[in-house]
Design a protein around this motif. Structure first.
Motif, PDB file in Angstrom:
ATOM      1  N   MET A 109       0.844  -1.192   0.000  1.00 29.44           N
ATOM      2  CA  MET A 109       0.000   0.000   0.000  1.00 29.44           C
ATOM      3  C   MET A 109       0.883   1.248   0.000  1.00 29.44           C
ATOM      4  O   MET A 109       1.886   1.321   0.705  1.00 29.44           O
ATOM      5  N   ALA A 110       0.513   2.260  -0.790  1.00 26.93           N
ATOM      6  CA  ALA A 110       1.282   3.495  -0.868  1.00 26.93           C
ATOM      7  C   ALA A 110       1.126   4.289   0.420  1.00 26.93           C
ATOM      8  O   ALA A 110       0.037   4.372   0.986  1.00 26.93           O
ATOM      9  N   HIS A 111       2.225   4.834   0.896  1.00 27.39           N
ATOM     10  CA  HIS A 111       2.204   5.663   2.095  1.00 27.39           C
ATOM     11  C   HIS A 111       1.995   7.119   1.722  1.00 27.39           C
ATOM     12  O   HIS A 111       2.535   7.602   0.727  1.00 27.39           O
ATOM     13  N   SER A 112       1.231   7.827   2.533  1.00 31.03           N
ATOM     14  CA  SER A 112       0.946   9.238   2.279  1.00 31.03           C
ATOM     15  C   SER A 112       2.037  10.111   2.896  1.00 31.03           C
ATOM     16  O   SER A 112       2.477   9.880   4.026  1.00 31.03           O
ATOM     17  N   HIS A 113       2.463  11.098   2.148  1.00 29.77           N
ATOM     18  CA  HIS A 113       3.493  12.036   2.600  1.00 29.77           C
ATOM     19  C   HIS A 113       2.868  13.429   2.678  1.00 29.77           C
ATOM     20  O   HIS A 113       2.059  13.806   1.824  1.00 29.77           O
ATOM     21  N   PRO A 117       0.125   9.833 -13.056  1.00 31.47           N
ATOM     22  CA  PRO A 117       1.277   9.075 -12.574  1.00 31.47           C
ATOM     23  C   PRO A 117       2.508   9.989 -12.523  1.00 31.47           C
ATOM     24  O   PRO A 117       2.600  10.943 -13.324  1.00 31.47           O
ATOM     25  N   PRO A 118       3.436   9.744 -11.593  1.00 37.19           N
ATOM     26  CA  PRO A 118       3.492   8.591 -10.697  1.00 37.19           C
ATOM     27  C   PRO A 118       2.679   8.749  -9.406  1.00 37.19           C
ATOM     28  O   PRO A 118       2.822   7.935  -8.503  1.00 37.19           O
ATOM     29  N   ALA A 119       1.842   9.754  -9.297  1.00 34.62           N
ATOM     30  CA  ALA A 119       1.050   9.931  -8.079  1.00 34.62           C
ATOM     31  C   ALA A 119      -0.071   8.893  -8.019  1.00 34.62           C
ATOM     32  O   ALA A 119      -0.764   8.658  -9.008  1.00 34.62           O
ATOM     33  N   ALA A 120      -0.230   8.282  -6.847  1.00 32.86           N
ATOM     34  CA  ALA A 120      -1.351   7.378  -6.615  1.00 32.86           C
ATOM     35  C   ALA A 120      -2.475   8.096  -5.886  1.00 32.86           C
ATOM     36  O   ALA A 120      -3.628   7.673  -5.934  1.00 32.86           O
ATOM     37  N   ALA A 168       0.868  10.528  -2.458  1.00 31.17           N
ATOM     38  CA  ALA A 168       1.361   9.152  -2.349  1.00 31.17           C
ATOM     39  C   ALA A 168       1.697   8.649  -3.733  1.00 31.17           C
ATOM     40  O   ALA A 168       1.055   9.017  -4.724  1.00 31.17           O
ATOM     41  N   ALA A 169       2.718   7.805  -3.794  1.00 25.42           N
ATOM     42  CA  ALA A 169       3.122   7.202  -5.060  1.00 25.42           C
ATOM     43  C   ALA A 169       2.795   5.714  -5.033  1.00 25.42           C
ATOM     44  O   ALA A 169       2.642   5.112  -3.969  1.00 25.42           O
ATOM     45  N   ALA A 170       2.675   5.130  -6.199  1.00 31.55           N
ATOM     46  CA  ALA A 170       2.458   3.693  -6.298  1.00 31.55           C
ATOM     47  C   ALA A 170       3.798   3.004  -6.068  1.00 31.55           C
ATOM     48  O   ALA A 170       4.472   2.571  -6.999  1.00 31.55           O
ATOM     49  N   GLY A 171       4.200   2.943  -4.816  1.00 29.68           N
ATOM     50  CA  GLY A 171       5.521   2.468  -4.446  1.00 29.68           C
ATOM     51  C   GLY A 171       6.312   3.617  -3.860  1.00 29.68           C
ATOM     52  O   GLY A 171       6.225   4.744  -4.348  1.00 29.68           O
ATOM     53  N   ASP A 172       7.043   3.363  -2.785  1.00 30.08           N
ATOM     54  CA  ASP A 172       7.725   4.446  -2.068  1.00 30.08           C
ATOM     55  C   ASP A 172       9.201   4.565  -2.412  1.00 30.08           C
ATOM     56  O   ASP A 172       9.990   5.106  -1.635  1.00 30.08           O
ATOM     57  N   PRO A 193      12.588   6.033  -4.015  1.00 22.62           N
ATOM     58  CA  PRO A 193      12.999   7.435  -4.210  1.00 22.62           C
ATOM     59  C   PRO A 193      12.790   7.927  -5.636  1.00 22.62           C
ATOM     60  O   PRO A 193      12.545   9.109  -5.861  1.00 22.62           O
ATOM     61  N   GLU A 194      12.852   7.012  -6.615  1.00 25.91           N
ATOM     62  CA  GLU A 194      12.666   7.433  -8.003  1.00 25.91           C
ATOM     63  C   GLU A 194      11.222   7.850  -8.265  1.00 25.91           C
ATOM     64  O   GLU A 194      10.948   8.580  -9.217  1.00 25.91           O
ATOM     65  N   ARG A 195      10.290   7.398  -7.429  1.00 32.00           N
ATOM     66  CA  ARG A 195       8.894   7.800  -7.558  1.00 32.00           C
ATOM     67  C   ARG A 195       8.553   8.984  -6.659  1.00 32.00           C
ATOM     68  O   ARG A 195       7.769   9.854  -7.030  1.00 32.00           O
ATOM     69  N   LEU A 196       9.129   8.997  -5.462  1.00 31.14           N
ATOM     70  CA  LEU A 196       8.795  10.045  -4.506  1.00 31.14           C
ATOM     71  C   LEU A 196       9.454  11.372  -4.840  1.00 31.14           C
ATOM     72  O   LEU A 196       8.862  12.439  -4.629  1.00 31.14           O
ATOM     73  N   ALA A 197      10.670  11.344  -5.355  1.00 29.40           N
ATOM     74  CA  ALA A 197      11.407  12.584  -5.609  1.00 29.40           C
ATOM     75  C   ALA A 197      10.660  13.530  -6.547  1.00 29.40           C
ATOM     76  O   ALA A 197      10.516  14.718  -6.241  1.00 29.40           O
ATOM     77  N   PRO A 198      10.149  13.058  -7.695  1.00 20.47           N
ATOM     78  CA  PRO A 198       9.428  13.995  -8.568  1.00 20.47           C
ATOM     79  C   PRO A 198       8.137  14.512  -7.954  1.00 20.47           C
ATOM     80  O   PRO A 198       7.742  15.645  -8.206  1.00 20.47           O
ATOM     81  N   LEU A 199       7.462  13.688  -7.134  1.00 16.52           N
ATOM     82  CA  LEU A 199       6.240  14.149  -6.477  1.00 16.52           C
ATOM     83  C   LEU A 199       6.559  15.217  -5.447  1.00 16.52           C
ATOM     84  O   LEU A 199       5.848  16.218  -5.325  1.00 16.52           O
ATOM     85  N   ARG A 200       7.636  14.994  -4.684  1.00 17.21           N
ATOM     86  CA  ARG A 200       8.041  15.982  -3.679  1.00 17.21           C
ATOM     87  C   ARG A 200       8.419  17.301  -4.353  1.00 17.21           C
ATOM     88  O   ARG A 200       8.035  18.383  -3.897  1.00 17.21           O
ATOM     89  N   ALA A 201       9.163  17.206  -5.450  1.00 16.93           N
ATOM     90  CA  ALA A 201       9.567  18.421  -6.166  1.00 16.93           C
ATOM     91  C   ALA A 201       8.355  19.132  -6.751  1.00 16.93           C
ATOM     92  O   ALA A 201       8.254  20.364  -6.693  1.00 16.93           O
ATOM     93  N   ALA A 202       7.414  18.359  -7.318  1.00 16.66           N
ATOM     94  CA  ALA A 202       6.221  18.961  -7.913  1.00 16.66           C
ATOM     95  C   ALA A 202       5.360  19.633  -6.856  1.00 16.66           C
ATOM     96  O   ALA A 202       4.822  20.725  -7.074  1.00 16.66           O
ATOM     97  N   ALA A 203       5.219  18.998  -5.680  1.00 14.29           N
ATOM     98  CA  ALA A 203       4.430  19.586  -4.600  1.00 14.29           C
ATOM     99  C   ALA A 203       5.054  20.889  -4.118  1.00 14.29           C
ATOM    100  O   ALA A 203       4.358  21.882  -3.879  1.00 14.29           O
TER     101      ALA A 203
END
Length: 318
Positions: A1-5, A87-90, A114-118, A120-130
Motif C-alpha cells: 500500500m502506498a504511504h501518504s506524505h 502518474p506517478p502519483a497514486a 502518495a506514489a504507487a511504491g515508495d 525514491p525514483e517515484r517520490l522525488a518527482p512528487l516531492r519536487a512537484a508539490a
C-alpha cells in the motif's frame, strides 16, 4: 500500500483573509490565478458535489483531471482531492487554510501525496512537484490578493463575433487546425502545432504586426466541450500579466455565430515604458483592445472565407 506524505508551505499576505478566500473559492478563475492552470470549470454532472475539471500544463504537455473541492467559508478553508491524479502519483489532496493576522492574513497550503511504491525514483518527482506548485501558487495568490483593489483598472474583457454561413464543425475545424494558418491567415507567418491529446494542444505562432515586426506567441489550447476552444497564453509580452481567450460556436438558422472572447490582465508597472501605448493605463487598455481585436476579427474573416468557399464549391457539398 502506498504511504501518504505530507508537506506544508506558508506565506503572509497583506490583504484581508476574506479577499484571499474569495480568490480561491472562485475556482473557474484559477486560470488567471495560477500559472499552470490553462482552464478550470465546474463539472455540471457532479450531482451536487463541488467538482472541478482542471486543465494544467505539466512536463511539457497539457492534461486534465477532476478535482473534488470542500469549501468552508466560515473556517476560511478550501480542501481539494484529485480523482485519478497523473502518474506517478497514486493520491493527491490538500487544504488551503487562511488565518487573519494583523492587517492581513497568513495562508498555509497543506498537501498530501502518495506514489504507487515508495521508492525514491517515484517520490522525488512528487516531492519536487508539490514544492514547486506550493511556492508558485502561494506567490500568485499573494500578488493577486494584494492587487485585488485595482483589478477593475487592469482587467480587460471583450469579444468579437461574426456570422458564418457554414456548420459549427467546419468553423471549429478551421480554428483547431491552426498549423495551417500561415497559408490561410495573413498575419500568421509561422505556426508550430503540437497535438498533446485529442482535446489539448500547444501552439506557437509568429504574428506579423502592423509595423512589419514579428511577434512570437505560445499558447496551450483545450477543447472543454462541443463548439468551444479555450486558450491560455504561456509566453506573455511585458504589458500583460495574463491573457486567455475562448472561441465559442453557436448554430444559427443561417449557419454559425462565432465569438472570440478575450480576458487580459495588464501590468500597470510596465505601462510607462511601453512604446506606442502611451504613459497612461487608459491608453494601454485601448492599445491592447485594438491590437487583440484586430487579429481576432481578421482570423474570423479568414475562417469565414475558408469555410464558406469550401461549402459553396462543387466539391464542398454543404
Amino acid at each position: 500500500m502506498a504511504h501518504s506524505h505530507h508537506v506544508r508551505h506558508t506565506c503572509t499576505v497583506a490583504a484581508p483573509a476574506i479577499v484571499v478566500y474569495g480568490l480561491l473559492a472562485d475556482a473557474p478563475g484559477w486560470s488567471r490565478l495560477f500559472p499552470s492552470v490553462v482552464h478550470a470549470e465546474r463539472d455540471p454532472a457532479a450531482a451536487g458535489e463541488d467538482v472541478l475539471r482542471l486543465w494544467t500544463t505539466a512536463a511539457g504537455g497539457v492534461g486534465d483531471v477532476r478535482v473534488r473541492l470542500t469549501p468552508d467559508p466560515d473556517a476560511l478553508t478550501l480542501g481539494f482531492r484529485y480523482d485519478g491524479p497523473r502518474p506517478p502519483a497514486a493520491a493527491r489532496s490538500g487544504t488551503w487554510r487562511i488565518r487573519p493576522a494583523g492587517g492581513g492574513c497568513e495562508v498555509a497550503l497543506d498537501q498530501a501525496y502518495a506514489a504507487a511504491g515508495d521508492g525514491p525514483e517515484r517520490l522525488a518527482p512528487l516531492r519536487a512537484a508539490a514544492g514547486a506548485a506550493a511556492e508558485s501558487g502561494l506567490e500568485s495568490l499573494k500578488q493577486a490578493a494584494e492587487a485585488a483593489d485595482r483589478i477593475g483598472d487592469v482587467l480587460l474583457t471583450f469579444a468579437d463575433e461574426l456570422e458564418i454561413a457554414a456548420s459549427p464543425e467546419a468553423v471549429h475545424d478551421f480554428l483547431w487546425r491552426a498549423g495551417a494558418w500561415p497559408e490561410r491567415v495573413p498575419h500568421v507567418a509561422r505556426a508550430a502545432l503540437t497535438d498533446v491529446s485529442p482535446r489539448a494542444q500547444l501552439l506557437e505562432l509568429d504574428t506579423v504586426l502592423p509595423d512589419g515586426s514579428t511577434h512570437t506567441t505560445e499558447s496551450a489550447r483545450v477543447r472543454p466541450g462541443p463548439g468551444r476552444i479555450v486558450s491560455k497564453r504561456l509566453r506573455l509580452p511585458a504589458l500583460l500579466a495574463a491573457h486567455h481567450t475562448e472561441w465559442s460556436l453557436t448554430e444559427t438558422a443561417a449557419g454559425v455565430r462565432a465569438v472570440h472572447r478575450h480576458t487580459a490582465v495588464l501590468r500597470p508597472e510596465a505601462v510607462p515604458d511601453f512604446p506606442g501605448a502611451g504613459a497612461t493605463l487608459a491608453e494601454a487598455r485601448a492599445h491592447v483592445r485594438k491590437a487583440l481585436g484586430t487579429t481576432s476579427r481578421e482570423t474570423l474573416r479568414c475562417a469565414r472565407a475558408a469555410v464558406e468557399e469550401v461549402g459553396t464549391s462543387p466539391s464542398g457539398g454543404r
